[in-house]
Every structure is written in C-alpha cells, then in structure tokens.
Design an enzyme around this catalytic site. Structure first.
Site, mmCIF file in Angstrom:
data_model
loop_
_atom_site.group_PDB
_atom_site.id
_atom_site.type_symbol
_atom_site.label_atom_id
_atom_site.label_comp_id
_atom_site.label_asym_id
_atom_site.label_seq_id
_atom_site.Cartn_x
_atom_site.Cartn_y
_atom_site.Cartn_z
ATOM 1 N N LYS A 11 0.820 -1.297 -0.023
ATOM 2 C CA LYS A 11 0.216 -0.115 -0.070
ATOM 3 C C LYS A 11 0.992 1.367 -0.057
ATOM 4 O O LYS A 11 2.143 1.265 0.520
ATOM 5 C CB LYS A 11 -0.971 0.081 1.308
ATOM 6 C CG LYS A 11 -0.215 0.019 2.628
ATOM 7 C CD LYS A 11 0.283 1.392 3.113
ATOM 8 C CE LYS A 11 0.981 1.451 4.470
ATOM 9 N NZ LYS A 11 1.622 2.587 4.952
ATOM 10 N N ALA A 97 9.974 -3.180 6.240
ATOM 11 C CA ALA A 97 9.978 -2.097 7.084
ATOM 12 C C ALA A 97 10.242 -0.859 6.248
ATOM 13 O O ALA A 97 11.394 -0.033 6.820
ATOM 14 C CB ALA A 97 10.951 -2.001 8.410
ATOM 15 N N GLY A 99 7.590 1.327 4.770
ATOM 16 C CA GLY A 99 6.607 2.061 4.608
ATOM 17 C C GLY A 99 5.492 1.772 3.477
ATOM 18 O O GLY A 99 4.561 2.569 2.844
ATOM 19 N N GLY A 102 4.317 -3.963 4.090
ATOM 20 C CA GLY A 102 4.359 -5.209 3.557
ATOM 21 C C GLY A 102 3.929 -6.475 4.947
ATOM 22 O O GLY A 102 3.204 -7.175 4.505
ATOM 23 N N GLY A 103 4.560 -6.046 6.119
ATOM 24 C CA GLY A 103 4.309 -6.890 7.257
ATOM 25 C C GLY A 103 2.800 -7.095 7.518
ATOM 26 O O GLY A 103 2.244 -7.861 7.806
ATOM 27 N N ASP A 137 -2.139 -0.704 10.235
ATOM 28 C CA ASP A 137 -2.201 -1.007 8.744
ATOM 29 C C ASP A 137 -2.979 -2.157 8.506
ATOM 30 O O ASP A 137 -3.316 -2.295 7.366
ATOM 31 C CB ASP A 137 -1.202 -0.677 8.131
ATOM 32 C CG ASP A 137 -0.395 0.571 8.143
ATOM 33 O OD1 ASP A 137 -1.209 1.366 8.263
ATOM 34 O OD2 ASP A 137 0.797 0.901 7.849
HETATM 35 O O1 C5P Z 1 0.197 -0.216 14.846
HETATM 36 P P1 C5P Z 1 1.667 -0.295 14.523
HETATM 37 O O2 C5P Z 1 2.419 -1.195 15.412
HETATM 38 O O3 C5P Z 1 1.745 -0.948 13.137
HETATM 39 O O4 C5P Z 1 2.519 0.937 14.777
HETATM 40 C C1 C5P Z 1 3.800 1.279 14.754
HETATM 41 C C2 C5P Z 1 3.864 2.424 15.524
HETATM 42 O O5 C5P Z 1 3.686 3.620 14.842
HETATM 43 C C3 C5P Z 1 3.268 2.613 16.749
HETATM 44 O O6 C5P Z 1 3.831 1.771 17.804
HETATM 45 C C4 C5P Z 1 2.934 4.113 17.350
HETATM 46 O O7 C5P Z 1 4.221 4.678 17.606
HETATM 47 C C5 C5P Z 1 3.106 4.549 15.761
HETATM 48 N N1 C5P Z 1 1.808 4.762 15.079
HETATM 49 C C6 C5P Z 1 1.340 6.217 15.530
HETATM 50 N N2 C5P Z 1 -0.058 6.392 15.127
HETATM 51 C C7 C5P Z 1 -0.565 5.513 14.193
HETATM 52 C C8 C5P Z 1 -0.113 4.581 13.773
HETATM 53 C C9 C5P Z 1 1.166 4.191 14.281
HETATM 54 O O8 C5P Z 1 1.887 6.814 16.442
HETATM 55 N N3 C5P Z 1 -1.961 5.822 13.861
#
Ligand code: C5P
Length: 291
Positions: A11, A97, A99, A102-103, A137
C-alpha cells in the site's frame, strides 16, 4: 484443500495527516490508503502435526512468534479454538519496514487465507477486529479494496469503489527507519503545517475521476517532514523522481520508501529506467493501483 496461495499487496498513503497524540501512544490519523498491484505471496499447506511453521525467501526475516504472519495464525487459532497445524511459505518481494505495509499485508493475508483454508467462516467484521490487534495498517488489507479513507489509528475505514488506476514508481533506500521513531519525531510545528482535517476526503473526487493533476496537487504526508529533515538521501530521491518526470513525489507512510506519481504506465516505466540508472543498488519498482 491441500494448499492455498494468496497475494499480499503493498500500500501507499496518498494522504496522511497525523493529528493529536492520543493517551495510548498512537496518533489520530486522517489518511487515504491505496492498495498496489505488487506485493508478497503466501502459501499455506496442511501439516500432520499441530505446529505453525513459517519459512521465508528472505533469510534475514525472523520466522518465530515475533513475525506478524505467525502472530496472525496463532491469534486466529486462539479466537476459533482450532488446533490444526500449517506450513506457511512467504515469498518476500517487498522491502521490509519500508512504509509499504508489507508486514501488515502479510498478516492480513494470513487471516484471510487461513479463514478460507481452515473453513472457519469468520465474518469480515470479525477479521477486522483481529487485524486491528495486530497493527494499525492491518485492517485496510482485510477489505481487499483499491482505496479506503481511514480515521482513528487507521482502523476506522471507509472503502471506495473506483475504476481509476494510477501508476507510481516506488524507490526504497537502505535506511533503517522505525515507524514509532518517525511518529515520535513529529514537532508541534510539523503538526501546525498540515492541511485541515477532512482534506483526505477532498481527494476522493479526483481519485474516482482518475484526475492525476488534482490527486498530485493534494498528495500530502505529515511524516515526510521528519524524513526530509533527517535524511539527505530522501531529499535527493524526491528531487530525482520529479526530475525524471513524476507529477509529484512523496514519502510513503513512515518511509523510507518514496513514491513518484506517474502520468501513465509508459511514464512510470520511463521514470523507473532513469532512477535505476542513477540508483542501481536501490529497490525500484513501477506499480499501479491493485485490480
Ligand atoms: O500499529 P503499529 O504497530 O503498526 O504502529 C507502529 C508504531 O507507529 C506505533 O507504535 C506508534 O508509535 C506509531 N503509530 C502512531 N499512530 C498511528 C499508527 C502508528 O503513532 N496511528
């Protein structure tokens, strides 16, 4: 069913506005997801025992319980009290990692794939709930839609129907950038420089019409400010994409991938050729919106 093969698309966020930092450590988002025609591939095969085993074409990727694919499979088993074992083969085409989600997409495709493979019959609403437990995501990829706008952490989604397809060129430099650090580096000034809440929705008309100039003029990513500030290579790649003919160039999600919006498939292929000549060691891929 002996085996099942499923794709896990990448994405980009054509728009990403990170508003307030919430008490739970996440930012309140206003974003627009676009699923792409390029991604990883997952294959599931039944096992005689009850183990969940992941193997991956990329040897440096951990394949234990830290991997989101394994976590998704175990979460699904816990939720449904299923005890079947499975071999999962992950063909990793996307940089890790980067952006591009993928994961997260691998995790969503594991939920979607095993729901079919194990004939669990979980509803989309159920899968969305499990997806949100795995990452911000992940829910978007459960929808299997080319476009969606999102609020909250990224899990409050509105999918769109649109026949328009866009072409982009993705370029990923070899930088180790964690989403959490990029979000953390946002300053009050970065937040003040953002377009208004609701601007993601203003892109909807342009996206549905396939109006490239309009979409290009509205593309925005708050997180880009952090990456542009910290990394000369990001500034260089953004400038090179524009010089190679991109309508607009921007950082994807929390980076470090940058994307160039192309005016056509031919334009995307041309931009990719120019970028490969200038940056032979980087991941460079022309892509379109997913079908
Ligand atoms: O949810 P995920 O583990 O993919 O998010 C990774 C990091 O990105 C979170 O720990 C947070 O620090 C940051 N994040 C955020 N606000 C979001 C999504 C992610 O601050 N809406």
């Amino acid at each position: 069913m002996k085996s099942l093969r499923i794709e896990a698309p990448a994405k980009v966020n054509l728009f990403l506005r990170a508003a307030t930092l919430r008490a739970d450590g996440y930012h309140e988002l206003d974003t627009l997801f676009e699923a792409l025609s390029f991604g990883d591939v997952l294959e599931f095969r039944a096992r005689r025992d009850k183990a969940v085993r992941l193997s991956c074409t990329l040897k440096s990727l951990p394949t234990g319980p830290k991997n989101l694919v394994v976590r998704a499979a175990l979460l699904l088993r816990k939720e449904t009290s299923v005890s079947a074992g499975v071999d999962i083969r992950l063909t990793k085409n996307l940089p890790v990692a980067s952006g591009l989600g993928g994961g997260s997409s691998d995790a969503a495709s594991t939920l979607l794939g095993l729901n079919r493979f194990w004939k669990l019959g979980l509803s989309q609403a159920n899968l969305l709930k499990l997806a949100a437990e795995l990452g911000s995501d992940v829910p978007f990829f459960i929808l299997q839609t080319p476009f969606a706008s999102a609020k909250g952490r990224g899990e409050i989604l509105t999918p769109w129907q649109s026949k328009s397809k866009f072409w982009h060129v993705l370029v990923t430099p070899r930088l180790h950038v964690l989403a959490k650090d990029v979000y953390r580096a946002l300053t009050n000034e970065d937040r003040a420089a953002q377009p208004a809440t609701g601007d993601a929705l203003k892109m909807k008309t342009g996206v549905i019409k396939g109006d490239i100039a309009d979409v290009g003029s509205r593309m925005f990513n708050t997180l880009e400010r952090v990456l542009v500030r910290d990394y000369a290579v990001i500034r260089k790649l953004l400038a090179d994409l524009t010089a190679a003919g991109a309508v607009r160039s921007m950082v994807s999600g929390s980076g470090p991938t940058v994307l160039g919006l192309a005016s056509s498939k031919a334009n995307a292929l041309r931009i990719a050729r120019v970028m490969r000549r200038k940056h032979p060691a980087k991941f460079i891929q022309p892509v379109s919106t997913s079908a």
